[in-house]
Write a protein that holds these residues in place. Structure first.
Motif, PDB file in Angstrom:
ATOM      1  N   ARG A  20      27.435  33.605  26.065  1.00 48.78           N
ATOM      2  CA  ARG A  20      28.730  34.060  27.392  1.00 48.78           C
ATOM      3  C   ARG A  20      30.035  32.829  27.537  1.00 48.78           C
ATOM      4  O   ARG A  20      30.923  32.748  27.743  1.00 48.78           O
ATOM      5  N   SER A  21      28.689  32.131  28.341  1.00 44.11           N
ATOM      6  CA  SER A  21      29.735  30.758  29.132  1.00 44.11           C
ATOM      7  C   SER A  21      29.525  29.901  27.717  1.00 44.11           C
ATOM      8  O   SER A  21      28.957  29.334  27.441  1.00 44.11           O
ATOM      9  N   TYR A  59      26.720  26.959  25.919  1.00 44.86           N
ATOM     10  CA  TYR A  59      27.044  27.037  24.468  1.00 44.86           C
ATOM     11  C   TYR A  59      26.829  25.359  24.196  1.00 44.86           C
ATOM     12  O   TYR A  59      26.020  25.200  23.236  1.00 44.86           O
ATOM     13  N   GLU A  98      34.198  40.335  16.641  1.00 43.02           N
ATOM     14  CA  GLU A  98      34.709  41.133  18.317  1.00 43.02           C
ATOM     15  C   GLU A  98      34.154  40.151  18.370  1.00 43.02           C
ATOM     16  O   GLU A  98      35.020  39.858  19.696  1.00 43.02           O
ATOM     17  N   ASP A  99      33.464  38.231  18.369  1.00 46.54           N
ATOM     18  CA  ASP A  99      33.774  37.726  18.881  1.00 46.54           C
ATOM     19  C   ASP A  99      34.414  36.585  17.894  1.00 46.54           C
ATOM     20  O   ASP A  99      34.595  35.222  18.361  1.00 46.54           O
ATOM     21  N   HIS A 153      37.578  36.052  19.188  1.00 50.73           N
ATOM     22  CA  HIS A 153      38.336  35.106  20.356  1.00 50.73           C
ATOM     23  C   HIS A 153      37.757  34.633  21.164  1.00 50.73           C
ATOM     24  O   HIS A 153      37.751  33.313  21.619  1.00 50.73           O
ATOM     25  N   HIS A 154      36.526  35.305  21.300  1.00 54.21           N
ATOM     26  CA  HIS A 154      35.310  34.521  22.543  1.00 54.21           C
ATOM     27  C   HIS A 154      34.960  33.763  22.105  1.00 54.21           C
ATOM     28  O   HIS A 154      35.259  32.108  22.954  1.00 54.21           O
ATOM     29  N   VAL A 207      37.870  30.576  22.156  1.00 53.83           N
ATOM     30  CA  VAL A 207      38.417  30.086  24.035  1.00 53.83           C
ATOM     31  C   VAL A 207      37.243  28.967  24.105  1.00 53.83           C
ATOM     32  O   VAL A 207      37.097  27.964  24.701  1.00 53.83           O
ATOM     33  N   ILE A 208      35.619  29.543  23.753  1.00 56.35           N
ATOM     34  CA  ILE A 208      34.441  28.275  23.429  1.00 56.35           C
ATOM     35  C   ILE A 208      35.295  27.203  23.211  1.00 56.35           C
ATOM     36  O   ILE A 208      34.852  25.762  23.935  1.00 56.35           O
TER      37      ILE A 208
END
Ligand code: AMP
Length: 380
Positions: A323-324, A328, A351-352, A354-355, A358-359
Motif C-alpha cells: 500500500r505505501s 515499496y 486496478e493497481d 493508478h496506485h 502514485v508510487i
C-alpha cells in the motif's frame, strides 16, 4: 526522544503537534539542537529523511524577536536547485511559521517566470528561498540585499552543482557577511560538494543519514501489465524463462503467500512461504536456506521486507503491490545493495495501475512498463 526535549519554543511545538509530527526523525534529533546553538551543520541526507524540517524549525526558532530589519535585507537565505524545491521549502517555512508570536515572511524566487512580481514581493521578507541565477538577478537590480544574512542554507547542494550553479554560488557567497551560520545538505559528497563544504563550513556537526532510496539508482525496475488470472502463470514464466535462481516474491497477505508458494511447488519451482503465521524457527530456517542459495524462491509478506540483508539478491518480484511507497522502497531495497545491480519486477493488474503511478511519483522514478499480452504463457 520527543520533540519537547530538543529546545524548540512552545509555539513551534504546537505547530508540530498540529501536523501530527510526533517523533523527530534521526536527522532532526541531531540537527535541531545544533542549529539552535548556531552551529554549522553538514547533513548528508536525501529527500524523505525529514531534512527540511530539521533546518526550518530551528531557523524559525532563532529568528524569534529578530524579524525587523532594514527593508529588502533578508536574514535567512536558502539556496535550492529547482523551482519545485523552492516552493516546497517555502511551504514548510509557512506551515510551521504561521502561528509564531512575531510574524515571519517567507518568499520563494526562481527563474523561468517574470521577475517583476518577485521584486515587488520582496518587501519585508525575512526568509528567502531562491535558485542561484534568479537571486543574482534580483541582487543586481537592488531588489534584495544579502549583507544582513545570519543563516545560509544550501539544500541539495550536489544537485545545484550538477546543474552548473557553481559560479553563481561563489558569487553569492562573496556577497554575504563573514560572520554567519552555514547549513549544507546534500545527498552525496562529491569532490565539488567537498570543496564547498571546506570553503564555507566552520567546524560543522556532520550528520549522515543512510537512506534506502540511495539504492534505488542501482535497481532496474520493471512493471508487467497483466490480468489477475494470468498473474500466477506470468510469475512462473518470469522465474523459469529468466532463469532466476534466487528470487524474493512479495504478496500482501498470508493467504496469498501460501497460495503462490503452493502453485510454484506444483509447477516444479522450489519455494517456501515466510510470514507471521509461521513459527520463528521455520522463518529462520527458510531465511537461512534462501540466503545460502539453497532455496530458489522465498515468498514473503511485508513482515520481512525491512532489514533482510542478503549480500547479493538479484531479483525481487512484487506479486502484489504494497500500500505505501515506503514499503515499496523497503521491498525493492532488498536487491541492488552494496553496489550490485538488481532487478525489481512488479506485476500490475488494471486496478493497481493508478496506485503504481502514485508510487512512482513518490519515489521520483518512472518504471518501464511491459505489456504481457504477447507473452505466450501456455504451459506455465
Ligand atoms: P523531507 O525529507 O524534508 O522532504 O521530508 C519528508 C517527509 O517527511 C515530508 O512529507 C515531511 O512532512 C515528513 N516529515 C518530516 N519530519 C517528520 C516527522 N518528524 N514526523 C512525521 N513526518 C515527518
Amino acid at each position: 526522544m520527543p520533540f519537547t526535549s530538543l529546545g524548540l519554543s512552545p509555539s513551534l511545538l504546537i505547530a508540530l503537534a498540529n501536523q501530527q509530527y510526533t517523533q523527530p526523525y534521526p536527522i532532526q534529533q541531531q540537527a535541531i539542537p545544533a542549529i539552535l546553538n548556531r552551529k554549522d551543520v553538514l547533513g548528508i541526507a536525501q529527500t524523505g529523511s525529514g531534512k527540511t524540517a530539521s533546518y526550518v524549525l530551528p531557523i524559525l526558532n532563532n529568528l524569534k524577536g529578530n524579524t525587523s530589519s532594514k527593508n529588502r535585507h533578508v536574514k535567512v537565505l536558502v539556496l535550492v536547485p529547482t523551482r519545485e524545491l523552492a516552493t516546497q521549502v517555502k511551504e514548510v517555512f509557512e506551515l510551521f511559521g504561521s502561528n509564531l508570536p512575531q510574524p515571519v515572511k517567507t518568499l520563494a524566487v526562481f527563474g523561468g517566470g517574470s521577475i517583476n512580481p518577485q521584486m515587488m514581493a520582496l518587501q519585508n521578507v525575512n526568509i528567502l528561498v531562491a535558485t542561484p541565477g534568479r537571486l543574482l538577478e534580483l541582487v543586481s537590480s537592488n531588489a534584495v540585499h544579502l549583507s544582513e544574512i545570519e543563516t545560509l542554507v544550501l539544500d541539495e547542494a550536489d544537485k545545484m552543482l550538477n546543474l552548473g550553479f557553481k559560479e553563481e554560488m561563489n558569487r553569492i557567497f562573496s556577497l554575504l557577511p563573514q560572520k554567519r551560520q552555514n547549513l549544507l545538505f546534500s545527498a552525496t559528497l562529491s569532490d565539488d560538494v567537498n570543496s564547498i563544504t571546506q570553503m564555507i563550513l566552520n567546524n560543522p556537526l556532520v550528520i549522515k543519514i543512510e537512506n534506502e532510496n540511495n539504492n534505488i539508482d542501482l535497481i532496474k525496475q520493471l512493471g508487467y501489465l497483466v490480468t489477475n488470472e494470468k498473474k500466477g502463470p506470468l510469475l512462473r514464466y518470469l522465474i523459469k524463462h529468466h532463469k532466476m535462481n534466487q528470487v524474493l516474491v512479495f504478496t500482501s497477505s498470508v493467504y496469498q503467500a501460501d497460495n503462490v508458494t503452493d502453485k510454484l511447488m506444483k509447477n516444479g519451482i522450489d519455494a517456501i512461504a515466510i510470514h507471521s503465521k509461521k513459527s520463528q524457527g521455520a522463518r529462520t530456517e527458510a531465511l537461512n536456506k534462501f540466503k545460502s542459495g539453497k532455496l530458489q524462491v522465498l515468498v514473503a509478506t511485508d513482515l520481512i521486507s525491512r532489514g533482510i540483508d542478503i549480500h547479493f539478491l538479484p531479483h525481487v518480484i512484487n506479486y502484489e503491490l504494497p500500500r505505501s511507497p515506503k514499503d515499496y522502497i523497503h521491498r525493492i531495497g532488498r536487491t541492488g545493495r552494496a553496489e550490485s545491480t538488481g532487478e525489481a519486477i512488479s506485476l500490475i493488474i488494471p486496478e493497481d495501475q493508478h496506485h503504481f503511478k502514485v508510487i512512482q511519483k513518490k519515489i521520483g522514478k518512472l518504471v518501464t512498463m511491459i505489456e504481457s499480452d504477447n507473452i505466450n504463457l501456455k504451459g506455465y
